[in-house]
Scaffold this motif. Structure first.
Motif, mmCIF file in Angstrom:
data_model
loop_
_atom_site.group_PDB
_atom_site.id
_atom_site.type_symbol
_atom_site.label_atom_id
_atom_site.label_comp_id
_atom_site.label_asym_id
_atom_site.label_seq_id
_atom_site.Cartn_x
_atom_site.Cartn_y
_atom_site.Cartn_z
ATOM 1 N N PRO A 1 0.827 -1.209 0.000
ATOM 2 C CA PRO A 1 0.000 0.000 0.000
ATOM 3 C C PRO A 1 0.860 1.258 0.000
ATOM 4 O O PRO A 1 1.942 1.286 0.604
ATOM 5 N N ARG A 2 0.384 2.275 -0.673
ATOM 6 C CA ARG A 2 1.101 3.544 -0.690
ATOM 7 C C ARG A 2 0.113 4.704 -0.739
ATOM 8 O O ARG A 2 -0.997 4.549 -1.242
ATOM 9 N N VAL A 3 0.540 5.839 -0.230
ATOM 10 C CA VAL A 3 -0.308 7.025 -0.249
ATOM 11 C C VAL A 3 -0.254 7.637 -1.644
ATOM 12 O O VAL A 3 0.823 7.963 -2.154
ATOM 13 N N ALA A 4 -1.420 7.749 -2.269
ATOM 14 C CA ALA A 4 -1.496 8.319 -3.610
ATOM 15 C C ALA A 4 -2.930 8.712 -3.900
ATOM 16 O O ALA A 4 -3.870 8.166 -3.322
ATOM 17 N N ASP A 5 -3.101 9.660 -4.799
ATOM 18 C CA ASP A 5 -4.428 10.082 -5.248
ATOM 19 C C ASP A 5 -4.738 9.359 -6.548
ATOM 20 O O ASP A 5 -3.942 9.416 -7.493
ATOM 21 N N ILE A 6 -5.869 8.690 -6.620
ATOM 22 C CA ILE A 6 -6.191 7.902 -7.814
ATOM 23 C C ILE A 6 -6.461 8.779 -9.023
ATOM 24 O O ILE A 6 -6.510 8.287 -10.154
ATOM 25 N N ILE A 7 -6.632 10.080 -8.829
ATOM 26 C CA ILE A 7 -6.883 10.975 -9.963
ATOM 27 C C ILE A 7 -5.640 11.103 -10.827
ATOM 28 O O ILE A 7 -5.720 11.182 -12.052
ATOM 29 N N ASP A 8 -4.477 11.114 -10.198
ATOM 30 C CA ASP A 8 -3.230 11.322 -10.940
ATOM 31 C C ASP A 8 -2.106 10.652 -10.168
ATOM 32 O O ASP A 8 -1.701 11.137 -9.116
ATOM 33 N N PHE A 9 -1.614 9.538 -10.659
ATOM 34 C CA PHE A 9 -0.599 8.794 -9.920
ATOM 35 C C PHE A 9 0.426 8.205 -10.882
ATOM 36 O O PHE A 9 0.160 8.001 -12.064
ATOM 37 N N LYS A 10 1.615 7.941 -10.355
ATOM 38 C CA LYS A 10 2.689 7.280 -11.097
ATOM 39 C C LYS A 10 3.351 6.279 -10.168
ATOM 40 O O LYS A 10 3.944 6.667 -9.161
ATOM 41 N N VAL A 11 3.225 5.011 -10.507
ATOM 42 C CA VAL A 11 3.737 3.940 -9.655
ATOM 43 C C VAL A 11 5.100 3.450 -10.129
ATOM 44 O O VAL A 11 5.901 2.967 -9.344
ATOM 45 N N GLY A 12 5.362 3.573 -11.430
ATOM 46 C CA GLY A 12 6.658 3.139 -11.950
ATOM 47 C C GLY A 12 6.704 1.696 -12.404
ATOM 48 O O GLY A 12 7.790 1.154 -12.639
ATOM 49 N N GLU A 13 5.552 1.053 -12.516
ATOM 50 C CA GLU A 13 5.478 -0.308 -13.054
ATOM 51 C C GLU A 13 4.115 -0.527 -13.695
ATOM 52 O O GLU A 13 3.200 0.280 -13.521
ATOM 53 N N LYS A 14 4.019 -1.612 -14.437
ATOM 54 C CA LYS A 14 2.754 -1.933 -15.095
ATOM 55 C C LYS A 14 2.144 -3.189 -14.480
ATOM 56 O O LYS A 14 2.847 -4.019 -13.899
ATOM 57 N N PHE A 15 0.834 -3.322 -14.681
ATOM 58 C CA PHE A 15 0.077 -4.381 -14.022
ATOM 59 C C PHE A 15 -0.795 -5.120 -15.023
ATOM 60 O O PHE A 15 -1.161 -4.583 -16.073
ATOM 61 N N ASP A 16 -1.129 -6.344 -14.666
ATOM 62 C CA ASP A 16 -2.038 -7.138 -15.500
ATOM 63 C C ASP A 16 -3.493 -6.725 -15.278
ATOM 64 O O ASP A 16 -4.314 -6.823 -16.189
ATOM 65 N N VAL A 17 -3.795 -6.282 -14.064
ATOM 66 C CA VAL A 17 -5.168 -5.956 -13.675
ATOM 67 C C VAL A 17 -5.162 -4.719 -12.798
ATOM 68 O O VAL A 17 -4.273 -4.544 -11.956
ATOM 69 N N ALA A 18 -6.151 -3.858 -12.989
ATOM 70 C CA ALA A 18 -6.433 -2.772 -12.053
ATOM 71 C C ALA A 18 -7.851 -2.978 -11.532
ATOM 72 O O ALA A 18 -8.745 -3.359 -12.293
#
Length: 251
Positions: free
Chosen positions: A87-104
């Motif tokens: 888990p990390r603190v972030a706003d779902i409106i505008d975020f950058k995680v630095g990796e890609k995912f199979d599912v959101a």
């Protein structure tokens, strides 16, 4: 709902929703993932709260990264020590995680908290950028026909543990020209040992959506809508369907 509200909410969030069936909801979501992205290994969760859905999905073998704008909720999630949950603190409106995912995923109608069109587009674009090719986006929202036909009722919920008693009263106002509902909460917290009480008043603006609205959002952000159904039941949405689940696929 303001960040301050989320921070106060975190104090009793797990207590208020201890009767929520996280197991069946997570099983439903996992069923969608196995159907539409069977080889998925990692999941991005928008609005992860204190990690109750993520804990079950991680137990099923997924690696889950959670985004939550309440630092207090992220702290509570971290204290649970859930393996393979980040888990990390972030706003779902505008975020950058630095990796890609199979599912959101975004559950418990988190996206209904995005009442502004620009915020919605920004969120969908950010999700798109964080998905692998053909990755899927699974989320549920309030459904417009049910809101207008049934209309939100005044609801009272009382729940307690060994330390506190919580009473939550929810009264709603419909804003017909913005497709939103203001859910006005009064939350009364009583300390069982001392009898001391505190009261919080919170307004949660919630947006409801029609199917064509989601289809327009999908087209605008290069997604394809591949599934629309009532959350958990798999039924076709109707005027009695408060929660509709959508599965979008990255083109």
């Amino acid at each position: 709902m303001s960040t301050e509200n989320f921070n106060s909410y975190s104090k009793y969030y797990d207590l208020l929703y201890k009767d929520k069936d996280y197991e069946s909801e997570s099983a439903y979501v996992e069923g969608l993932v196995k159907t539409y992205q069977p080889n998925a290994k990692n999941i991005l969760e928008l609005g992860c709260g204190t990690g109750n859905h993520a804990a079950i999905l991680c137990r099923s073998g997924y690696d889950v990264t959670g985004l939550e704008r309440s630092a207090d909720m992220v702290e509570l999630a971290n204290k649970k020590g859930i393996p393979n949950f980040h888990p990390r603190v972030a706003d779902i409106i505008d975020f950058k995680v630095g990796e890609k995912f199979d599912v959101a995923i975004s559950l418990f109608h988190v996206l209904s908290y995005l009442t502004d069109n620009k915020d919605l587009l920004s969120c969908f674009k950010a999700v798109y950028d964080h998905l692998n090719l053909n990755g899927i986006f699974v989320f549920d929202v309030w459904y417009t026909p049910a809101v207008y036909v049934q209309q939100p009722l005044t609801r009272v919920k009382r729940i307690s543990n060994n330390e506190i008693e919580v009473t939550r009263i929810a009264e709603s106002d419909i804003n017909y020209n913005s497709n939103t509902v203001d859910v006005n909460y009064q939350i009364i917290i009583k300390d069982i040992s001392s009898g001391q009480m505190e009261v919080h008043n919170e307004k949660h603006p919630m947006r409801h959506f029609s199917i064509p609205e989601i289809e327009v959002l999908a087209v605008a952000t290069n997604f394809e809508v591949i599934k629309t159904e009532e959350f958990q039941t798999h039924n076709s949405p109707g005027s009695n369907t408060w929660g509709v689940c959508f599965v979008l696929k990255k083109k």
